[in-house]
Design a protein around this motif. Structure first.
Motif, PDB file in Angstrom:
ATOM      1  N   GLU A   9      13.209  17.661 -29.484  1.00 25.80           N
ATOM      2  CA  GLU A   9      14.215  17.279 -28.490  1.00 25.80           C
ATOM      3  C   GLU A   9      13.800  15.942 -27.875  1.00 25.80           C
ATOM      4  O   GLU A   9      12.810  15.877 -27.130  1.00 25.80           O
ATOM      5  CB  GLU A   9      14.329  18.343 -27.403  1.00 25.80           C
ATOM      6  CG  GLU A   9      14.881  19.680 -27.884  1.00 25.80           C
ATOM      7  CD  GLU A   9      16.356  19.601 -28.226  1.00 25.80           C
ATOM      8  OE1 GLU A   9      17.021  18.639 -27.761  1.00 25.80           O
ATOM      9  OE2 GLU A   9      16.847  20.471 -28.959  1.00 25.80           O
ATOM     10  N   PRO A  10      14.529  14.854 -28.163  1.00 28.57           N
ATOM     11  CA  PRO A  10      14.110  13.518 -27.697  1.00 28.57           C
ATOM     12  C   PRO A  10      13.918  13.422 -26.187  1.00 28.57           C
ATOM     13  O   PRO A  10      12.956  12.800 -25.722  1.00 28.57           O
ATOM     14  CB  PRO A  10      15.254  12.607 -28.175  1.00 28.57           C
ATOM     15  CG  PRO A  10      15.856  13.329 -29.335  1.00 28.57           C
ATOM     16  CD  PRO A  10      15.740  14.790 -29.009  1.00 28.57           C
ATOM     17  N   ILE A  11      14.810  14.031 -25.411  1.00 25.14           N
ATOM     18  CA  ILE A  11      14.693  13.947 -23.953  1.00 25.14           C
ATOM     19  C   ILE A  11      13.436  14.666 -23.478  1.00 25.14           C
ATOM     20  O   ILE A  11      12.688  14.165 -22.633  1.00 25.14           O
ATOM     21  CB  ILE A  11      15.951  14.536 -23.274  1.00 25.14           C
ATOM     22  CG1 ILE A  11      17.175  13.675 -23.606  1.00 25.14           C
ATOM     23  CG2 ILE A  11      15.753  14.633 -21.768  1.00 25.14           C
ATOM     24  CD1 ILE A  11      18.480  14.221 -23.058  1.00 25.14           C
ATOM     25  N   THR A  12      13.184  15.856 -24.037  1.00 25.66           N
ATOM     26  CA  THR A  12      11.983  16.613 -23.675  1.00 25.66           C
ATOM     27  C   THR A  12      10.726  15.846 -24.056  1.00 25.66           C
ATOM     28  O   THR A  12       9.752  15.793 -23.291  1.00 25.66           O
ATOM     29  CB  THR A  12      11.985  17.985 -24.377  1.00 25.66           C
ATOM     30  OG1 THR A  12      13.163  18.702 -24.009  1.00 25.66           O
ATOM     31  CG2 THR A  12      10.760  18.803 -23.992  1.00 25.66           C
ATOM     32  N   ALA A  13      10.739  15.241 -25.240  1.00 24.31           N
ATOM     33  CA  ALA A  13       9.577  14.475 -25.700  1.00 24.31           C
ATOM     34  C   ALA A  13       9.293  13.298 -24.773  1.00 24.31           C
ATOM     35  O   ALA A  13       8.133  13.025 -24.425  1.00 24.31           O
ATOM     36  CB  ALA A  13       9.808  13.987 -27.126  1.00 24.31           C
ATOM     37  N   GLU A  14      10.340  12.607 -24.359  1.00 23.49           N
ATOM     38  CA  GLU A  14      10.156  11.453 -23.480  1.00 23.49           C
ATOM     39  C   GLU A  14       9.693  11.892 -22.090  1.00 23.49           C
ATOM     40  O   GLU A  14       8.828  11.245 -21.477  1.00 23.49           O
ATOM     41  CB  GLU A  14      11.464  10.666 -23.376  1.00 23.49           C
ATOM     42  CG  GLU A  14      11.372   9.400 -22.533  1.00 23.49           C
ATOM     43  CD  GLU A  14      10.323   8.413 -23.030  1.00 23.49           C
ATOM     44  OE1 GLU A  14       9.784   7.653 -22.191  1.00 23.49           O
ATOM     45  OE2 GLU A  14      10.016   8.407 -24.242  1.00 23.49           O
ATOM     46  N   ASP A  15      10.240  13.010 -21.589  1.00 21.84           N
ATOM     47  CA  ASP A  15       9.781  13.547 -20.303  1.00 21.84           C
ATOM     48  C   ASP A  15       8.293  13.883 -20.358  1.00 21.84           C
ATOM     49  O   ASP A  15       7.538  13.584 -19.427  1.00 21.84           O
ATOM     50  CB  ASP A  15      10.574  14.808 -19.935  1.00 21.84           C
ATOM     51  CG  ASP A  15      11.988  14.498 -19.481  1.00 21.84           C
ATOM     52  OD1 ASP A  15      12.273  13.314 -19.197  1.00 21.84           O
ATOM     53  OD2 ASP A  15      12.810  15.434 -19.418  1.00 21.84           O
ATOM     54  N   LEU A  16       7.887  14.509 -21.461  1.00 21.33           N
ATOM     55  CA  LEU A  16       6.483  14.883 -21.618  1.00 21.33           C
ATOM     56  C   LEU A  16       5.596  13.647 -21.669  1.00 21.33           C
ATOM     57  O   LEU A  16       4.535  13.593 -21.033  1.00 21.33           O
ATOM     58  CB  LEU A  16       6.312  15.722 -22.886  1.00 21.33           C
ATOM     59  CG  LEU A  16       4.891  16.175 -23.233  1.00 21.33           C
ATOM     60  CD1 LEU A  16       4.263  16.947 -22.079  1.00 21.33           C
ATOM     61  CD2 LEU A  16       4.909  17.027 -24.501  1.00 21.33           C
TER      62      LEU A  16
END
Length: 253
Positions: A9-16
């Motif tokens: 999930e791109p958004i989750t990856a960037e948040d992490l």
């Protein structure tokens, strides 16, 4: 400290990534990988990394497949929305397990644990490698039966008697060697964690018992066609990417 993130999930990856940098500015997120296939390819070419943050359920399979195919030395922090994989996670190089949605405190705890281990063991030391190998070799507890429902009855079916599990019309079924068919109130992902190494996840639709396989043949040089030793009308294919892994499993190694 070089870190990779495995998350589809791109958004989750960037948040992490942002949280990791925020709580530990010395961290360097060198790569974000979004699939089992991509992660295997990257880690084979770039084996030296200090820490991995890894989702478990990816678009093309479970991330455990990565660590079965690549000799990963780095500790792993698993981040997932499901707690059913915790035992398997810690039998890989898992040092921490975070349930989504994660926050800064959770990520800080994971990094603190990593640094604590690092101060106790050199990550390149033989002692830590032996510890990881011991954890990986720990005997896996597995169920001997699966409960199925037929009308108003609950029936235990021994796992050794099951030839395969499959999805049909979005419902999971099991098919036994003596040609009985039952509905199963579990997903294939859940079943995969229960049945052990005698079963193989051929694709998104099938999990098959090694003892149910009569032969396997190349199909258009791109897939493996599995022929069962019991009557079964559906075609079962293994992708080109999983061929070598499938043949290793088929030999019982």
């Amino acid at each position: 400290m070089d870190i990779i993130i495995i998350e589809d999930e791109p958004i989750t990856a960037e948040d992490l990534r942002e949280i990791i940098i925020q709580v530990n500015p010395q961290s360097n997120v060198v790569k974000i990988l979004s699939s089992v296939k991509e992660a295997i390819s990257y880690l084979k070419a770039n084996p030296t990394v200090d820490l991995i943050f890894s989702d478990i359920q990816l678009g093309d399979g479970l991330s455990f497949e990565i660590y079965q195919q690549v000799d990963v030395k780095a500790p792993i922090v698993f981040c997932t929305a499901y707690d059913e994989y915790a035992l398997t996670a810690f039998r890989t190089n898992g040092i921490h397990y975070i349930l989504k949605p994660f926050n800064e405190v959770m990520i800080q705890e994971a990094l603190t644990k990593f640094h604590s281990l690092k101060s106790t063991f050199s990550l390149d030391s033989q002692a830590l490698l032996q510890l990881m190998q011991t954890l990986t070799r720990a005997p896996q507890e597995k169920s001997t039966s699966i409960l199925v429902y037929q009308r108003e009855k609950v029936i235990p079916v021994k796992i050794k008697d099951i030839a395969l599990f499959y999805i049909k019309n979005e419902v999971c079924h099991l098919h036994t060697f003596d040609q009985k068919n039952y509905l199963v109130n579990k997903s294939l992902d859940e079943i995969q964690q229960i049945v052990g190494n005698d079963f193989y996840r051929a694709n998104r639709q099938f999990i098959i018992n090694r003892d149910a396989i009569k032969e396997a043949s190349s199909y258009l040089a791109r897939k493996v066609n599995i022929i069962l030793n019991i009557p079964f009308n559906e075609s079962i294919m293994v992708s080109k990417e999983k061929m070598s892994d499938f043949y290793v499993w088929l030999t019982g190694e």
